[in-house]
Scaffold this active site. Structure first.
Site, PDB file in Angstrom:
ATOM      1  N   GLN A  51     -33.798 -24.504  55.452  1.00 51.29           N
ATOM      2  CA  GLN A  51     -33.758 -23.631  53.805  1.00 51.29           C
ATOM      3  C   GLN A  51     -33.350 -25.078  52.990  1.00 51.29           C
ATOM      4  O   GLN A  51     -30.998 -25.105  53.206  1.00 51.29           O
ATOM      5  CB  GLN A  51     -32.692 -22.513  53.502  1.00 51.29           C
ATOM      6  CG  GLN A  51     -33.306 -22.274  52.362  1.00 51.29           C
ATOM      7  CD  GLN A  51     -33.269 -20.697  52.104  1.00 51.29           C
ATOM      8  OE1 GLN A  51     -31.221 -19.977  51.604  1.00 51.29           O
ATOM      9  NE2 GLN A  51     -33.466 -19.764  52.036  1.00 51.29           N
ATOM     10  N   PHE A  59     -30.747 -11.789  41.038  1.00 46.26           N
ATOM     11  CA  PHE A  59     -30.322 -12.810  42.709  1.00 46.26           C
ATOM     12  C   PHE A  59     -32.787 -13.168  43.063  1.00 46.26           C
ATOM     13  O   PHE A  59     -32.437 -12.322  42.412  1.00 46.26           O
ATOM     14  CB  PHE A  59     -29.418 -12.762  44.217  1.00 46.26           C
ATOM     15  CG  PHE A  59     -28.673 -13.522  44.355  1.00 46.26           C
ATOM     16  CD1 PHE A  59     -27.696 -14.023  43.622  1.00 46.26           C
ATOM     17  CD2 PHE A  59     -28.936 -14.597  45.085  1.00 46.26           C
ATOM     18  CE1 PHE A  59     -26.265 -14.482  44.164  1.00 46.26           C
ATOM     19  CE2 PHE A  59     -27.964 -15.447  45.637  1.00 46.26           C
ATOM     20  CZ  PHE A  59     -27.117 -15.003  45.301  1.00 46.26           C
ATOM     21  N   HIS A  65     -30.765 -24.910  49.598  1.00 46.86           N
ATOM     22  CA  HIS A  65     -30.424 -24.218  48.605  1.00 46.86           C
ATOM     23  C   HIS A  65     -30.694 -25.592  47.403  1.00 46.86           C
ATOM     24  O   HIS A  65     -30.292 -26.977  47.129  1.00 46.86           O
ATOM     25  CB  HIS A  65     -29.086 -24.624  48.595  1.00 46.86           C
ATOM     26  CG  HIS A  65     -28.230 -23.031  47.819  1.00 46.86           C
ATOM     27  ND1 HIS A  65     -28.398 -22.866  46.426  1.00 46.86           N
ATOM     28  CD2 HIS A  65     -28.261 -22.298  48.695  1.00 46.86           C
ATOM     29  CE1 HIS A  65     -28.074 -22.497  45.843  1.00 46.86           C
ATOM     30  NE2 HIS A  65     -27.473 -21.152  46.836  1.00 46.86           N
ATOM     31  N   GLU A  73     -26.286 -19.680  43.912  1.00 42.81           N
ATOM     32  CA  GLU A  73     -27.552 -18.671  42.732  1.00 42.81           C
ATOM     33  C   GLU A  73     -26.727 -17.982  41.830  1.00 42.81           C
ATOM     34  O   GLU A  73     -27.524 -17.746  40.819  1.00 42.81           O
ATOM     35  CB  GLU A  73     -28.925 -18.083  43.969  1.00 42.81           C
ATOM     36  CG  GLU A  73     -29.783 -18.228  43.470  1.00 42.81           C
ATOM     37  CD  GLU A  73     -30.736 -16.957  44.758  1.00 42.81           C
ATOM     38  OE1 GLU A  73     -31.259 -16.297  44.787  1.00 42.81           O
ATOM     39  OE2 GLU A  73     -30.653 -18.170  45.921  1.00 42.81           O
ATOM     40  N   LEU A  85     -22.384 -27.200  47.334  1.00 44.30           N
ATOM     41  CA  LEU A  85     -22.845 -24.894  47.111  1.00 44.30           C
ATOM     42  C   LEU A  85     -22.217 -24.594  45.624  1.00 44.30           C
ATOM     43  O   LEU A  85     -21.418 -24.675  45.527  1.00 44.30           O
ATOM     44  CB  LEU A  85     -22.860 -23.922  47.813  1.00 44.30           C
ATOM     45  CG  LEU A  85     -23.716 -22.728  47.862  1.00 44.30           C
ATOM     46  CD1 LEU A  85     -25.232 -23.459  47.743  1.00 44.30           C
ATOM     47  CD2 LEU A  85     -23.411 -21.989  48.790  1.00 44.30           C
ATOM     48  N   LEU A 102     -25.605 -12.726  54.598  1.00 42.63           N
ATOM     49  CA  LEU A 102     -24.029 -12.133  54.709  1.00 42.63           C
ATOM     50  C   LEU A 102     -24.851 -10.143  55.326  1.00 42.63           C
ATOM     51  O   LEU A 102     -23.689  -9.848  56.148  1.00 42.63           O
ATOM     52  CB  LEU A 102     -23.074 -11.834  53.680  1.00 42.63           C
ATOM     53  CG  LEU A 102     -22.654 -13.214  53.131  1.00 42.63           C
ATOM     54  CD1 LEU A 102     -21.701 -13.141  52.474  1.00 42.63           C
ATOM     55  CD2 LEU A 102     -21.995 -13.363  54.540  1.00 42.63           C
ATOM     56  N   THR A 127     -14.276 -18.292  70.368  1.00 38.46           N
ATOM     57  CA  THR A 127     -14.086 -19.378  69.534  1.00 38.46           C
ATOM     58  C   THR A 127     -13.998 -20.568  68.828  1.00 38.46           C
ATOM     59  O   THR A 127     -13.035 -20.670  69.559  1.00 38.46           O
ATOM     60  CB  THR A 127     -14.156 -17.679  68.197  1.00 38.46           C
ATOM     61  OG1 THR A 127     -13.901 -19.244  66.749  1.00 38.46           O
ATOM     62  CG2 THR A 127     -12.388 -17.693  68.496  1.00 38.46           C
ATOM     63  N   LYS A 128     -14.630 -21.686  68.910  1.00 33.71           N
ATOM     64  CA  LYS A 128     -13.884 -22.450  68.427  1.00 33.71           C
ATOM     65  C   LYS A 128     -13.262 -23.337  67.493  1.00 33.71           C
ATOM     66  O   LYS A 128     -12.412 -24.121  67.474  1.00 33.71           O
ATOM     67  CB  LYS A 128     -14.948 -24.057  68.645  1.00 33.71           C
ATOM     68  CG  LYS A 128     -16.542 -24.003  67.909  1.00 33.71           C
ATOM     69  CD  LYS A 128     -17.108 -24.674  67.302  1.00 33.71           C
ATOM     70  CE  LYS A 128     -17.716 -25.046  66.343  1.00 33.71           C
ATOM     71  NZ  LYS A 128     -19.276 -25.986  66.921  1.00 33.71           N
ATOM     72  N   ARG A 172     -36.273 -20.011  46.453  1.00 31.35           N
ATOM     73  CA  ARG A 172     -35.273 -21.085  46.646  1.00 31.35           C
ATOM     74  C   ARG A 172     -36.061 -21.811  47.541  1.00 31.35           C
ATOM     75  O   ARG A 172     -35.837 -23.019  46.667  1.00 31.35           O
ATOM     76  CB  ARG A 172     -34.224 -20.173  47.438  1.00 31.35           C
ATOM     77  CG  ARG A 172     -32.984 -19.798  47.216  1.00 31.35           C
ATOM     78  CD  ARG A 172     -31.885 -19.910  48.409  1.00 31.35           C
ATOM     79  NE  ARG A 172     -30.868 -18.889  47.902  1.00 31.35           N
ATOM     80  CZ  ARG A 172     -29.682 -18.835  48.858  1.00 31.35           C
ATOM     81  NH1 ARG A 172     -29.579 -18.776  49.670  1.00 31.35           N
ATOM     82  NH2 ARG A 172     -28.655 -18.406  48.305  1.00 31.35           N
ATOM     83  N   SER A 209     -14.616 -19.494  59.929  1.00 32.39           N
ATOM     84  CA  SER A 209     -16.147 -19.930  61.033  1.00 32.39           C
ATOM     85  C   SER A 209     -16.206 -19.851  58.910  1.00 32.39           C
ATOM     86  O   SER A 209     -16.036 -19.629  57.938  1.00 32.39           O
ATOM     87  CB  SER A 209     -15.996 -18.577  60.824  1.00 32.39           C
ATOM     88  OG  SER A 209     -15.042 -18.115  62.313  1.00 32.39           O
ATOM     89  N   ARG A 230     -35.505 -17.573  53.399  1.00 36.73           N
ATOM     90  CA  ARG A 230     -34.553 -16.493  53.296  1.00 36.73           C
ATOM     91  C   ARG A 230     -34.135 -15.790  52.208  1.00 36.73           C
ATOM     92  O   ARG A 230     -33.941 -17.385  50.868  1.00 36.73           O
ATOM     93  CB  ARG A 230     -33.119 -16.705  54.183  1.00 36.73           C
ATOM     94  CG  ARG A 230     -32.241 -15.201  54.243  1.00 36.73           C
ATOM     95  CD  ARG A 230     -31.171 -15.955  54.388  1.00 36.73           C
ATOM     96  NE  ARG A 230     -30.710 -17.156  54.407  1.00 36.73           N
ATOM     97  CZ  ARG A 230     -29.217 -17.601  52.913  1.00 36.73           C
ATOM     98  NH1 ARG A 230     -29.193 -16.034  51.629  1.00 36.73           N
ATOM     99  NH2 ARG A 230     -28.628 -17.785  52.852  1.00 36.73           N
ATOM    100  N   HIS A 249     -29.173 -25.604  54.078  1.00 43.60           N
ATOM    101  CA  HIS A 249     -28.303 -24.808  53.101  1.00 43.60           C
ATOM    102  C   HIS A 249     -28.504 -23.272  54.262  1.00 43.60           C
ATOM    103  O   HIS A 249     -27.006 -23.114  54.945  1.00 43.60           O
ATOM    104  CB  HIS A 249     -28.920 -24.164  51.977  1.00 43.60           C
ATOM    105  CG  HIS A 249     -27.881 -23.250  51.862  1.00 43.60           C
ATOM    106  ND1 HIS A 249     -26.139 -22.909  51.588  1.00 43.60           N
ATOM    107  CD2 HIS A 249     -28.040 -21.506  51.276  1.00 43.60           C
ATOM    108  CE1 HIS A 249     -25.338 -21.539  51.270  1.00 43.60           C
ATOM    109  NE2 HIS A 249     -27.123 -21.022  51.309  1.00 43.60           N
TER     110      HIS A 249
END
Length: 662
Positions: free
Chosen positions: A290, A169, A292, A305, A302, A454, A87-88, A336, A94, A448, A403
């Site tokens: 997408q 949502f 947002h 929503e 952000l 998630l 991982t960077k 969205r 992350s 999406r 987004h």
């Protein structure tokens, strides 16, 4: 001298710390064993010119340590596989950490719910470009995935009765769209991603997973059509590391930073999809970006929503709740893409807010202070810091902002990377897997639904681990790498170090790219803008090759070099996005063409199907785009069919296309 004594004391202190701590310390980076037999990596160091190359051997290597990467990594170790996680970033930095709204699952804590209703909403949200076998797997596994997170200790918000709280949502309904608004989004106030990432990271520390932190993944090592592992750059000392592995999982996230205004972290640079491109493999559906609806005006941060799920709503300059005109049923909780386009139209037609009429207002001041304090504490703080707004009194200025990337590395529902051609249909790339935003399963299709991302991380991160465990065993023998394995990575670094004496710095080229994407591949697109964008984005890529100025030619913590590598990756993704968007002559989901405003399917679903003749595959657009880019930035586009069949047709019939309205 004193410096040597201090270094020795530091090493001694670290050696006395528990093993799980030592695995995460910078000084422990060169302690990892490099083969299944426990050979120390010092015995596998080689010099190639000015470069130190270190070889490692693992059963599996996971690239990325966000939600998907962590879930895949500890799932693999849990099954007995010797696993490296490259991982960077430190894992808890992350971009999963920035997710706010929640994670969808049909738990039925607020009203009766069913995973099949969740599946219907996801397929409808995808504008019928989602693969229904993968969508079924995602939604059917969702309740179990959330309960697993709860058992890991994720501190979900609760109802008064102690159950996991679920909020409304966008795009979520009951009874196949006929039963009103669903409350399906499980959350931890408005910091769900933060909580999920820390929960998964804490869980991963139970297992003997070898972390290589601040190692930048460079390329896939492909031999005979199979993936043999990856190459990576150790940012601390500039050494090159070859990770030989029978199984490689890409979980590198999206490429939102190709755009000028986005909600993504600066590290979201599409590294995994670019690695695919350099390996000659196709990515899928990159034209679907997408936007947002609610990024803070001017900052791009952000605003979840979940604000609208808790009762917030959008207003134009006339104080009108304009979403009632565009989506009479779902209103502010339409999908969205619908909300973003509606906001853009309001601004275009002169009903934008502010002095320049260039944004929209999000009204939250009517909500009870208790709701703001318990359900939206982070948003209240973010609005104050980045917009100077007290949400209890004033509306938040918002604007649609890039987004999420619906496209990515094409996979099946088991996480295995696939490719497609006319002769073989879909076929697997042995040894290669992908999960999370880097992947395209395709559960999101053309758009999406909020809070499905998630869910995607944990479901498909776990699926990768399960698939590996089903098809192989820990410690299986691997062929030796060919002599040329990793040469591509070294050649690129050599070129950057020794020929980058042009006139244009990385930051200037990156800004040029972001402006092209913002102006030519935005919320609304048309043929003229997209053709212009194809030329401009290719010019930026050629300019990077021919006229780059790299200031820092050192090997230790060279952020100038890393940002240039990230820009190379961003440009490969951006080129595919613009060319694929220009070629797709329709509007579907997040891809909205003003010159082709309608969806163009195999049938006209606005009319009765009786008497209609199915359009041939090459004459309609309900199909996935597969894109490749060669070394001269020539783009090749091919297409593969959407999977309309489900995993269990007798239990879960497929959902036929229809006109998508909210």
């Amino acid at each position: 001298g004193a410096a040597c004594k201090m270094a020795a004391r530091s090493l001694l202190r670290n050696a006395m710390k528990p093993a799980w701590v030592r695995r995460l310390l910078p000084t422990a980076r060169l302690i990892h064993t490099s083969s299944a037999r426990g050979m120390n990596e010092e015995n596998n160091r080689q010099l190639f010119g000015n470069y130190t190359v270190v070889d490692h051997t693992y059963d599996a290597v996971v690239v990325g340590a966000g939600g998907a990467g962590l879930r895949a990594a500890f799932g693999l170790v849990q099954a007995g596989f010797k696993t490296a996680c490259v991982t960077k970033l430190f894992p808890t930095r992350s971009h999963t950490v920035a997710a706010q709204g929640g994670i969808n699952a049909a738990l039925g804590n607020m009203e009766e719910d069913n995973w099949k209703w969740h599946m219907y909403d996801t397929v409808k949200g995808s504008d019928w470009l989602g693969d229904q076998d993968a969508v079924q797997y995602l939604t059917e596994q969702a309740p179990q995935a959330v309960i697993e997170l709860e058992n890991y200790g994720m501190p979900f918000s609760r109802t008064e009765s102690g159950k996991i709280y679920q909020r409304a949502f966008g795009g979520q309904s009951l009874d196949y769209g006929k039963g009103g608004q669903a409350h399906r989004c499980c959350c931890v106030a408005d910091r769900t991603g933060h909580s999920l990432l820390h929960t998964l990271y804490g869980q991963s520390l139970r297992y003997d997973c070898h972390y290589f932190i601040e190692y930048f993944a460079l390329d896939l090592m492909m031999e005979g059509g199979e993936c043999r592992g990856i190459t990576a750059l150790c940012m601390e000392d500039g050494s090159i590391h070859r990770f030989r592995a029978k199984h490689t999982v890409l979980a590198t996230g999206g490429y939102g930073r190709a755009y000028f205004s986005c909600t993504s972290a600066h590290t979201c640079t599409g590294d995994g999809t670019a690695m695919m491109t350099r390996a000659g493999l196709a990515n899928q559906d990159l034209e679907f970006i997408q936007f947002h609806p609610t990024g803070i005006y001017g900052a791009g941060c952000l605003i979840t929503e979940g604000c609208r799920g808790e009762g917030g709503y959008l207003l134009n300059s006339e104080g009108e709740r304009f979403m009632e005109r565009y989506a009479p049923t779902r209103k502010d909780l339409a999908s969205r893409d619908v909300v973003s386009r509606s906001m853009t139209l309001e601004i275009r037609e002169g009903r934008g807010c502010g002095t320049d009429g260039d944004h929209i207002h999000l009204q939250l001041s009517h909500l009870e202070p208790e709701v703001l304090h318990t359900r939206l504490p982070g948003i209240s703080e973010t609005a104050q810091i980045f917009a100077g707004v007290d949400v209890t009194r004033d509306p938040v200025p918002v604007l649609p902002t890039v987004h999420y990337n619906m496209g990515g590395v094409p996979t099946n529902y088991r996480g295995q990377v696939i490719q497609h051609d006319a002769a073989r249909g879909d076929y697997l790339i042995p040894g290669l897997y992908a999960a999370g935003e880097a992947a395209c399963a395709s559960v999101h299709g053309a758009n999406r639904l909020g809070a499905n991302s998630l869910l995607e991380l944990v479901v498909f991160g776990r699926a990768c681990a399960h698939t590996v465990a089903e098809i192989s065993k820990p410690g299986e023998a691997q062929p030796e790498l060919g002599e040329s394995a990793g040469e591509q990575s070294i050649a690129n670094l050599d070129k950057l170090y020794h020929t980058s004496d042009g006139e244009t710095h990385t930051a200037e080229l990156r800004l040029n790219m972001q402006k092209v994407m913002h102006n030519n591949a935005g919320v609304y697109r048309n043929g003229k803008l997209l053709k212009e964008g194809c030329e401009k984005i290719t010019d930026v890529a050629i300019h990077l090759d021919e006229n780059l100025l790299l200031y820092d030619k050192g090997h230790v913590w060279n952020s100038d070099l890393v940002e240039t590598l990230e820009l190379q990756n961003l440009l490969l993704n951006a080129i595919q996005t613009v060319y694929a968007a220009e070629t797709r002559k329709e509007s579907r989901g997040a891809h909205a063409r003003e010159d082709f405003p309608d969806r163009f399917d195999e049938y006209d679903y606005s009319q009765p199907l009786e008497g209609q003749t199915e359009r041939p595959f090459d004459q309609h657009w309900r199909k996935h785009t597969l894109s490749r880019v060669d070394e001269d930035y020539n783009v090749k586009l091919t297409y593969r069919p959407v999977i309309d069949t489900t995993l269990t047709p007798e239990v879960c019939p497929s959902i036929p296309p229809q006109i998508r309205v909210y």
